[in-house]
Design an enzyme around this catalytic site. Structure first.
Site, PDB file in Angstrom:
ATOM      1  N   ARG A 163       0.778  -1.013   0.106  1.00 32.66           N
ATOM      2  CA  ARG A 163      -0.032  -0.061  -0.051  1.00 32.66           C
ATOM      3  C   ARG A 163       0.902   1.403  -0.208  1.00 32.66           C
ATOM      4  O   ARG A 163       0.371   2.245   0.637  1.00 32.66           O
ATOM      5  CB  ARG A 163      -1.121   0.070   1.126  1.00 32.66           C
ATOM      6  CG  ARG A 163      -1.940  -0.957   1.292  1.00 32.66           C
ATOM      7  CD  ARG A 163      -2.989  -0.995   0.255  1.00 32.66           C
ATOM      8  NE  ARG A 163      -4.051  -1.867   0.231  1.00 32.66           N
ATOM      9  CZ  ARG A 163      -4.030  -3.192  -0.152  1.00 32.66           C
ATOM     10  NH1 ARG A 163      -3.019  -3.739  -0.923  1.00 32.66           N
ATOM     11  NH2 ARG A 163      -5.072  -3.862  -0.114  1.00 32.66           N
ATOM     12  N   SER A 237     -10.500  -0.419   2.772  1.00 33.75           N
ATOM     13  CA  SER A 237     -10.123  -0.412   4.140  1.00 33.75           C
ATOM     14  C   SER A 237      -9.805   0.845   4.521  1.00 33.75           C
ATOM     15  O   SER A 237      -8.933   1.649   3.702  1.00 33.75           O
ATOM     16  CB  SER A 237      -8.934  -1.469   3.993  1.00 33.75           C
ATOM     17  OG  SER A 237      -9.277  -2.495   3.684  1.00 33.75           O
ATOM     18  N   GLU A 333      -4.978   4.269   5.208  1.00 36.85           N
ATOM     19  CA  GLU A 333      -4.713   3.864   4.111  1.00 36.85           C
ATOM     20  C   GLU A 333      -5.255   4.966   3.039  1.00 36.85           C
ATOM     21  O   GLU A 333      -4.773   5.270   2.288  1.00 36.85           O
ATOM     22  CB  GLU A 333      -5.380   2.457   3.736  1.00 36.85           C
ATOM     23  CG  GLU A 333      -5.005   2.088   2.431  1.00 36.85           C
ATOM     24  CD  GLU A 333      -6.161   1.062   1.716  1.00 36.85           C
ATOM     25  OE1 GLU A 333      -5.694  -0.142   2.194  1.00 36.85           O
ATOM     26  OE2 GLU A 333      -6.870   1.412   0.830  1.00 36.85           O
TER      27      GLU A 333
HETATM   28  P1  FAD Z   1      -8.767   8.387  -5.999  1.00 37.37           P
HETATM   29  O1  FAD Z   1      -9.665   8.088  -4.864  1.00 37.37           O
HETATM   30  O2  FAD Z   1      -9.569   9.349  -6.918  1.00 37.37           O
HETATM   31  O3  FAD Z   1      -7.332   8.785  -5.556  1.00 37.37           O
HETATM   32  C1  FAD Z   1      -6.505   8.016  -4.801  1.00 37.37           C
HETATM   33  C2  FAD Z   1      -5.192   8.967  -4.759  1.00 37.37           C
HETATM   34  O4  FAD Z   1      -4.483   8.707  -6.052  1.00 37.37           O
HETATM   35  C3  FAD Z   1      -5.223  10.373  -4.418  1.00 37.37           C
HETATM   36  O5  FAD Z   1      -4.366  10.664  -3.767  1.00 37.37           O
HETATM   37  C4  FAD Z   1      -5.352  10.988  -5.818  1.00 37.37           C
HETATM   38  O6  FAD Z   1      -4.769  12.187  -5.971  1.00 37.37           O
HETATM   39  C5  FAD Z   1      -4.246   9.991  -6.673  1.00 37.37           C
HETATM   40  N1  FAD Z   1      -4.525   9.879  -7.906  1.00 37.37           N
HETATM   41  C6  FAD Z   1      -5.550   9.473  -8.621  1.00 37.37           C
HETATM   42  N2  FAD Z   1      -5.270   9.324  -9.954  1.00 37.37           N
HETATM   43  C7  FAD Z   1      -4.417   9.704 -10.145  1.00 37.37           C
HETATM   44  C8  FAD Z   1      -3.372  10.043 -11.430  1.00 37.37           C
HETATM   45  N3  FAD Z   1      -3.839   9.672 -12.635  1.00 37.37           N
HETATM   46  N4  FAD Z   1      -2.196  10.362 -11.070  1.00 37.37           N
HETATM   47  C9  FAD Z   1      -1.557  10.975  -9.755  1.00 37.37           C
HETATM   48  N5  FAD Z   1      -2.282  10.662  -8.703  1.00 37.37           N
HETATM   49  C10 FAD Z   1      -3.759  10.229  -8.912  1.00 37.37           C
HETATM   50  N6  FAD Z   1      -7.716  -1.171  -2.873  1.00 37.37           N
HETATM   51  C11 FAD Z   1      -6.724  -2.081  -2.986  1.00 37.37           C
HETATM   52  O7  FAD Z   1      -5.484  -1.766  -3.036  1.00 37.37           O
HETATM   53  N7  FAD Z   1      -7.205  -3.359  -2.656  1.00 37.37           N
HETATM   54  C12 FAD Z   1      -8.683  -3.395  -2.486  1.00 37.37           C
HETATM   55  O8  FAD Z   1      -8.964  -4.709  -2.469  1.00 37.37           O
HETATM   56  C13 FAD Z   1      -9.577  -2.470  -2.364  1.00 37.37           C
HETATM   57  N8  FAD Z   1     -10.974  -2.748  -2.075  1.00 37.37           N
HETATM   58  C14 FAD Z   1     -11.513  -1.471  -2.226  1.00 37.37           C
HETATM   59  C15 FAD Z   1     -12.898  -1.781  -2.054  1.00 37.37           C
HETATM   60  C16 FAD Z   1     -13.821  -0.785  -2.005  1.00 37.37           C
HETATM   61  C17 FAD Z   1     -15.317  -1.062  -1.843  1.00 37.37           C
HETATM   62  C18 FAD Z   1     -13.368   0.521  -1.958  1.00 37.37           C
HETATM   63  C19 FAD Z   1     -14.507   1.749  -2.084  1.00 37.37           C
HETATM   64  C20 FAD Z   1     -12.089   0.873  -2.440  1.00 37.37           C
HETATM   65  C21 FAD Z   1     -11.177  -0.300  -2.277  1.00 37.37           C
HETATM   66  N9  FAD Z   1      -9.882  -0.163  -2.453  1.00 37.37           N
HETATM   67  C22 FAD Z   1      -9.093  -1.198  -2.651  1.00 37.37           C
HETATM   68  C23 FAD Z   1      -9.208   1.364  -2.823  1.00 37.37           C
HETATM   69  C24 FAD Z   1      -9.394   1.819  -3.839  1.00 37.37           C
HETATM   70  O9  FAD Z   1      -9.975   1.072  -4.786  1.00 37.37           O
HETATM   71  C25 FAD Z   1      -7.812   2.029  -4.846  1.00 37.37           C
HETATM   72  O10 FAD Z   1      -6.961   2.711  -4.035  1.00 37.37           O
HETATM   73  C26 FAD Z   1      -7.858   2.715  -6.173  1.00 37.37           C
HETATM   74  O11 FAD Z   1      -6.818   2.503  -6.763  1.00 37.37           O
HETATM   75  C27 FAD Z   1      -8.287   4.199  -6.055  1.00 37.37           C
HETATM   76  O12 FAD Z   1      -8.641   4.758  -7.169  1.00 37.37           O
HETATM   77  P2  FAD Z   1      -9.528   5.968  -7.674  1.00 37.37           P
HETATM   78  O13 FAD Z   1      -9.357   6.271  -9.148  1.00 37.37           O
HETATM   79  O14 FAD Z   1     -10.862   5.923  -7.094  1.00 37.37           O
HETATM   80  O15 FAD Z   1      -8.314   6.812  -6.796  1.00 37.37           O
HETATM   81  N1  EPU Z   2     -11.340 -10.251  10.324  1.00 35.69           N
HETATM   82  C1  EPU Z   2     -11.850 -10.224  11.529  1.00 35.69           C
HETATM   83  N2  EPU Z   2     -13.082  -9.658  11.668  1.00 35.69           N
HETATM   84  C2  EPU Z   2     -13.799  -9.454  10.557  1.00 35.69           C
HETATM   85  C3  EPU Z   2     -13.152  -9.568   9.309  1.00 35.69           C
HETATM   86  C4  EPU Z   2     -11.841 -10.001   9.262  1.00 35.69           C
HETATM   87  O1  EPU Z   2     -11.344 -10.446  12.736  1.00 35.69           O
HETATM   88  O2  EPU Z   2     -14.961  -8.942  10.659  1.00 35.69           O
HETATM   89  C5  EPU Z   2      -9.732 -10.777  10.163  1.00 35.69           C
HETATM   90  C6  EPU Z   2     -10.021 -12.149  10.036  1.00 35.69           C
HETATM   91  O3  EPU Z   2      -8.949 -13.064  10.773  1.00 35.69           O
HETATM   92  C7  EPU Z   2      -9.477 -12.423   8.490  1.00 35.69           C
HETATM   93  C8  EPU Z   2      -8.548 -11.220   8.296  1.00 35.69           C
HETATM   94  O4  EPU Z   2      -9.098 -10.302   9.187  1.00 35.69           O
HETATM   95  O5  EPU Z   2      -8.820 -13.552   8.060  1.00 35.69           O
HETATM   96  C9  EPU Z   2      -8.271 -10.829   6.891  1.00 35.69           C
HETATM   97  O6  EPU Z   2      -9.677 -10.126   6.417  1.00 35.69           O
HETATM   98  P1  EPU Z   2      -9.843  -9.901   4.802  1.00 35.69           P
HETATM   99  O7  EPU Z   2      -9.519 -11.188   4.057  1.00 35.69           O
HETATM  100  O8  EPU Z   2     -11.021  -9.270   4.801  1.00 35.69           O
HETATM  101  O9  EPU Z   2      -8.858  -8.943   4.579  1.00 35.69           O
HETATM  102  P2  EPU Z   2      -8.163  -7.695   5.118  1.00 35.69           P
HETATM  103  O10 EPU Z   2      -6.922  -7.990   5.480  1.00 35.69           O
HETATM  104  O11 EPU Z   2      -8.972  -7.223   6.227  1.00 35.69           O
HETATM  105  C10 EPU Z   2      -6.759  -6.944   3.022  1.00 35.69           C
HETATM  106  C11 EPU Z   2      -6.819  -5.494   2.201  1.00 35.69           C
HETATM  107  C12 EPU Z   2      -8.320  -5.626   1.233  1.00 35.69           C
HETATM  108  C13 EPU Z   2      -8.208  -6.516   0.169  1.00 35.69           C
HETATM  109  C14 EPU Z   2      -8.376  -7.880   1.322  1.00 35.69           C
HETATM  110  C15 EPU Z   2      -8.187  -9.144   0.287  1.00 35.69           C
HETATM  111  C16 EPU Z   2      -5.778  -3.921   3.481  1.00 35.69           C
HETATM  112  C17 EPU Z   2      -5.492  -2.889   4.327  1.00 35.69           C
HETATM  113  N3  EPU Z   2      -6.913  -4.411   2.904  1.00 35.69           N
HETATM  114  O12 EPU Z   2      -7.931  -6.844   3.784  1.00 35.69           O
HETATM  115  O13 EPU Z   2      -8.140  -4.445   0.539  1.00 35.69           O
HETATM  116  O14 EPU Z   2      -9.326  -6.402  -0.397  1.00 35.69           O
HETATM  117  O15 EPU Z   2      -7.280  -7.861   2.099  1.00 35.69           O
HETATM  118  O16 EPU Z   2      -6.884  -9.225  -0.047  1.00 35.69           O
HETATM  119  O17 EPU Z   2      -4.561  -4.562   3.134  1.00 35.69           O
HETATM  120  C18 EPU Z   2      -8.508  -1.877   0.425  1.00 35.69           C
HETATM  121  O18 EPU Z   2      -7.242  -1.776   0.650  1.00 35.69           O
HETATM  122  O19 EPU Z   2      -9.195  -0.827   0.552  1.00 35.69           O
HETATM  123  C19 EPU Z   2      -8.898  -3.207   0.500  1.00 35.69           C
HETATM  124  C20 EPU Z   2     -10.160  -3.386   0.660  1.00 35.69           C
END
Ligand code: FAD
Ligand code: EPU
Length: 337
Positions: A163, A237, A333
């Site tokens: 991240r 997250s 994050e």
């Molecule tokens: P924005 O929110 O618009 O911007 C994020 C940052 O990037 C800001 O600082 C912005 O200034 C900068 N930025 C955006 N575009 C550019 C560009 N073209 N050039 C330079 N800077 C830029 N993330 C994960 O890693 N793994 C996950 O599993 C995950 N699951 C998610 C689930 C949900 C339901 C949600 C809502 C979010 C999740 N995220 C996850 C976070 C998010 O999806 C990612 O961080 C994604 O890359 C953000 O993209 P965005 O276009 O919305 O960025």
């Molecule tokens: N857990 C709990 N309680 C809950 C849910 C989860 O204790 O209610 C514990 C469980 O032990 C579980 C562990 O947390 O095994 C991990 O949970 P999960 O698999 O949902 O993943 P996470 O570590 O919470 C990360 C990323 C997610 C990504 C998932 C899957 C970060 C900060 N978040 O979540 O990314 O989708 O793994 O790979 O690393 C994001 O970055 O926005 C994001 C959603």
């Protein structure tokens, strides 16, 4: 290019927070961006993708917001084993995943259904279900916000980590990414060991999954577990999973044997922030408009008309409780603007 004044960003951030930007413009090509920036912009700039990883703390943002809509996906080079794909930064990340999965180009199928645009993917080196962007990332092109000059960065130069990247550090708010190149595998090896992927495949009767099967299973898991931002405001997250030293890990583990963790090299252990929050009694916790999601407490949700301040105050309360209970610092994050 039209520049709007006093522009409402409620529909441009997935938390759904109301915030007025001083000015706002949509960027449809790298040329338009370079022309705008090389002529000199006096105000600060915020580069925006889909707004799925940002939180506006106030109800005003005194910047020019540039919403990046530059489109295009193309194959740059290929051989018998791999393909080099270039995607423009305004493409939806998941559209790129679908493009690759349909053609059996492996390497990003585990990153299915992550919201946001291609241009934001390198910012935090998006990751999920055992894959990270850095594993397939080759290079990117960006434009410097101060003078409109083009730059090109390789994988190594982006300094990717969990991240994290150079764009959250030395190049923070300095560039707009315009395109990204990924090297994908034409003979994909599926990655099904993370979490419940394998279990879900077995439930579906799939023994030898294709990358399409992996993508489908991940879509199902994510849909069941995470809130849909269209229905309930959130940015995924809110905190990173903390990386602690072995001593801290053993101290917590000695008291709580069910602690979820992942061993890293150099005596470091990544522990689950969701677990820390749940054990602090803050799962499905709610104060007014804001709360933690019932199925995943690492996700802070906006139940209604929450302000950035209200969301930040719950985040602070979570941090304080986790610190008090486990002596662990949670790092945000989401990008706080
Ligand atoms: P924005 O929110 O618009 O911007 C994020 C940052 O990037 C800001 O600082 C912005 O200034 C900068 N930025 C955006 N575009 C550019 C560009 N073209 N050039 C330079 N800077 C830029 N993330 C994960 O890693 N793994 C996950 O599993 C995950 N699951 C998610 C689930 C949900 C339901 C949600 C809502 C979010 C999740 N995220 C996850 C976070 C998010 O999806 C990612 O961080 C994604 O890359 C953000 O993209 P965005 O276009 O919305 O960025
Ligand atoms: N857990 C709990 N309680 C809950 C849910 C989860 O204790 O209610 C514990 C469980 O032990 C579980 C562990 O947390 O095994 C991990 O949970 P999960 O698999 O949902 O993943 P996470 O570590 O919470 C990360 C990323 C997610 C990504 C998932 C899957 C970060 C900060 N978040 O979540 O990314 O989708 O793994 O790979 O690393 C994001 O970055 O926005 C994001 C959603």
């Amino acid at each position: 290019m039209k520049i709007f004044k006093s522009y409402q960003l409620k529909d441009y951030n997935t938390f759904g927070v109301k915030v007025i930007a001083d000015s706002f413009a949509e960027i449809n090509s790298a040329e338009d961006l370079i022309e705008l920036l090389s002529s000199g912009v006096s105000s600060e700039i915020l580069v925006l993708g889909s707004g799925s990883n940002i939180l506006f703390r106030d109800s005003f943002v005194h910047t020019l917001v540039l919403k990046i809509n530059i489109k295009g996906i193309k194959i740059i080079d290929e051989n018998a084993y791999s393909v080099l794909i270039e995607a423009k930064s305004g493409e939806k990340w998941d559209d790129l995943v679908k493009y690759c999965v349909q053609r059996n180009y492996g390497g990003i199928e585990n990153l299915s259904l992550i919201p946001g645009n291609v241009g934001a993917a390198p910012i935090q080196n998006i990751g999920a279900y055992g894959q990270e962007l850095k594993d397939v990332f080759e290079s990117l092109t960006a434009v410097r916000l101060d003078d409109g000059t083009k730059i090109h960065l390789t994988n190594e130069e982006c300094k990717f980590d969990y991240r994290d990247s150079i764009f959250k550090r030395d190049l923070k708010n300095q560039v707009a990414i315009t395109s990204v190149r990924l090297r994908l595998n034409k003979n994909p090896i599926t990655n099904k060991n993370y979490g419940t992927i394998n279990e879900e495949l077995i439930n579906c009767g799939i023994k030898n999954p294709t990358i399409k099967d992996i993508s489908n299973v991940i879509r199902k898991i994510r849909t069941e577990k995470l809130p849909d931002p269209v229905k309930i405001g959130n940015a995924g997250s809110f905190f990173k999973n903390p990386v602690v030293d072995l001593k801290t890990f053993e101290m917590i583990k000695s008291k709580f044997t069910d602690l979820t963790s992942f061993k890293l090299e150099e005596n470091k252990v990544k522990i689950s922030a969701a677990w820390l929050i749940e054990k602090s009694g803050l799962k499905d916790f709610r104060v007014g408009n804001v709360g933690t999601y019932s199925k995943q407490p690492l996700v802070i949700v906006n139940y209604g008309n929450a302000t950035g301040k209200e969301i930040l105050s719950i985040a602070e309360l979570i941090k304080q409780n986790v610190k008090k209970n486990f002596e662990v610092d949670l790092e945000t994050e989401v990008n706080i603007i």
